[in-house]
Design a protein around this motif. Sequence first.
Motif, PDB file in Angstrom:
ATOM      1  N   SER A  11       0.841  -1.210   0.000  1.00  0.00           N
ATOM      2  CA  SER A  11       0.000   0.000   0.000  1.00  0.00           C
ATOM      3  C   SER A  11       0.874   1.256   0.000  1.00  0.00           C
ATOM      4  CB  SER A  11      -0.893   0.029   1.236  1.00  0.00           C
ATOM      5  OG  SER A  11      -1.571  -1.184   1.388  1.00  0.00           O
ATOM      6  N   LYS A  43      -8.760  -0.302   2.821  1.00  0.00           N
ATOM      7  CA  LYS A  43      -8.531   0.742   3.826  1.00  0.00           C
ATOM      8  C   LYS A  43      -8.429   2.123   3.172  1.00  0.00           C
ATOM      9  CE  LYS A  43      -3.943  -1.324   4.105  1.00  0.00           C
ATOM     10  NZ  LYS A  43      -2.948  -1.993   4.852  1.00  0.00           N
ATOM     11  N   GLY A  73      -7.026  -5.650  -8.240  1.00  0.00           N
ATOM     12  CA  GLY A  73      -7.400  -7.069  -8.348  1.00  0.00           C
ATOM     13  C   GLY A  73      -6.393  -7.956  -7.648  1.00  0.00           C
ATOM     14  N   LEU A  74      -6.306  -9.190  -8.111  1.00  0.00           N
ATOM     15  CA  LEU A  74      -5.438 -10.160  -7.432  1.00  0.00           C
ATOM     16  C   LEU A  74      -3.964  -9.935  -7.782  1.00  0.00           C
ATOM     17  CD1 LEU A  74      -7.324 -13.587  -7.674  1.00  0.00           C
ATOM     18  CD2 LEU A  74      -7.032 -12.125  -5.663  1.00  0.00           C
ATOM     19  N   LEU A  75      -3.134 -10.001  -6.761  1.00  0.00           N
ATOM     20  CA  LEU A  75      -1.692  -9.839  -6.961  1.00  0.00           C
ATOM     21  C   LEU A  75      -1.137 -10.911  -7.905  1.00  0.00           C
ATOM     22  CD1 LEU A  75       1.074  -8.657  -6.248  1.00  0.00           C
ATOM     23  CD2 LEU A  75       1.044 -10.069  -4.178  1.00  0.00           C
ATOM     24  N   ARG A  89       8.170  -9.859   0.210  1.00  0.00           N
ATOM     25  CA  ARG A  89       7.486  -9.198   1.319  1.00  0.00           C
ATOM     26  C   ARG A  89       8.471  -9.062   2.471  1.00  0.00           C
ATOM     27  NH1 ARG A  89       3.003  -6.364   1.238  1.00  0.00           N
ATOM     28  NH2 ARG A  89       2.270  -7.179   3.235  1.00  0.00           N
ATOM     29  N   ASN A 107      -1.591 -17.110  -2.001  1.00  0.00           N
ATOM     30  CA  ASN A 107      -1.070 -16.792  -3.339  1.00  0.00           C
ATOM     31  C   ASN A 107      -0.491 -18.047  -4.011  1.00  0.00           C
ATOM     32  OD1 ASN A 107      -1.794 -14.119  -3.396  1.00  0.00           O
ATOM     33  ND2 ASN A 107       0.104 -13.409  -2.445  1.00  0.00           N
TER      34      ASN A 107
HETATM   35  O1  PNS Z   1       1.284  -2.953   2.361  1.00  0.00           O
HETATM   36  P1  PNS Z   1       0.194  -3.945   2.593  1.00  0.00           P
HETATM   37  O2  PNS Z   1      -1.129  -3.211   2.772  1.00  0.00           O
HETATM   38  O3  PNS Z   1       0.487  -4.907   3.693  1.00  0.00           O
HETATM   39  O4  PNS Z   1       0.080  -4.813   1.231  1.00  0.00           O
HETATM   40  C1  PNS Z   1      -0.904  -5.805   1.106  1.00  0.00           C
HETATM   41  C2  PNS Z   1      -0.987  -6.297  -0.352  1.00  0.00           C
HETATM   42  C3  PNS Z   1      -1.208  -5.151  -1.314  1.00  0.00           C
HETATM   43  C4  PNS Z   1       0.278  -7.017  -0.716  1.00  0.00           C
HETATM   44  C5  PNS Z   1      -2.162  -7.314  -0.409  1.00  0.00           C
HETATM   45  O5  PNS Z   1      -3.306  -6.750   0.178  1.00  0.00           O
HETATM   46  C6  PNS Z   1      -2.527  -7.753  -1.823  1.00  0.00           C
HETATM   47  O6  PNS Z   1      -1.756  -8.392  -2.490  1.00  0.00           O
HETATM   48  N1  PNS Z   1      -3.742  -7.373  -2.274  1.00  0.00           N
HETATM   49  C7  PNS Z   1      -4.214  -7.693  -3.614  1.00  0.00           C
HETATM   50  C8  PNS Z   1      -5.414  -8.613  -3.557  1.00  0.00           C
HETATM   51  C9  PNS Z   1      -4.959 -10.054  -3.456  1.00  0.00           C
HETATM   52  O7  PNS Z   1      -4.246 -10.580  -4.283  1.00  0.00           O
HETATM   53  N2  PNS Z   1      -5.437 -10.739  -2.381  1.00  0.00           N
HETATM   54  C10 PNS Z   1      -5.108 -12.108  -2.125  1.00  0.00           C
HETATM   55  C11 PNS Z   1      -3.773 -12.246  -1.403  1.00  0.00           C
HETATM   56  S1  PNS Z   1      -4.044 -13.110   0.055  1.00  0.00           S
END
Ligand code: PNS
Length: 166
Positions: A11, A43, A73-75, A89, A107
């Motif tokens: 984020s 958030k 969307g999804l990472l 991470r 993931n």
């Molecule tokens: O800095 P953050 O807020 O801890 O980052 C969180 C982030 C962006 C890595 C995570 O929320 C994310 O990858 N969101 C994208 C949606 C997704 O793929 N969700 C499934 C992963 S469990």
Amino acid sequence: MSDILAIYPGSFDPITNGHFDLIQRSSRIFDHLIVALLTNAEKQPLFSVEERVEMLQDVTRDMKNVTVDTFSGLLVDYAVKKNARAIVRGIRAFSDYEYEIQMALTNRKLQPKLETLFLMPAEEYAYVSSRLVKEIARHGGSVKDLVPPMVEERLRRKIVSMIDEV
Ligand code: PNS
């Protein structure tokens, strides 16, 4: 062997010295690193997507193998689109571990070929988080050693503008 591309998602509201430390470490390991900002987080952020991208670009401008991007969307979908091999991470305290392992294993379930790698920031940043940085700044405390100088200035201006709005 082809170049290894990794994604460092987050984020970044705002980028801290802990994030920056991880970007530096990752840029030394991978051929290319994309710092990827999630745009549709649930958030409510303090800084807009544009402001956060500007700050990320500013601090990474001298790093030749690092680019800044946004995703929604999804990472894992974004990572596949970019042909990434790994997600990076940061792990600070043990308290990060539960959330991070949940995310990494989810993931992996969604995209088994994509690995999540955990890196530890330098110990002086082991307690730094964007949330605490914002809290300190809101109450007028100094975040001097916790964020890059340009972020410190932006935080100050943001807090002033929020006070002016009230
Ligand atoms: O800095 P953050 O807020 O801890 O980052 C969180 C982030 C962006 C890595 C995570 O929320 C994310 O990858 N969101 C994208 C949606 C997704 O793929 N969700 C499934 C992963 S469990």
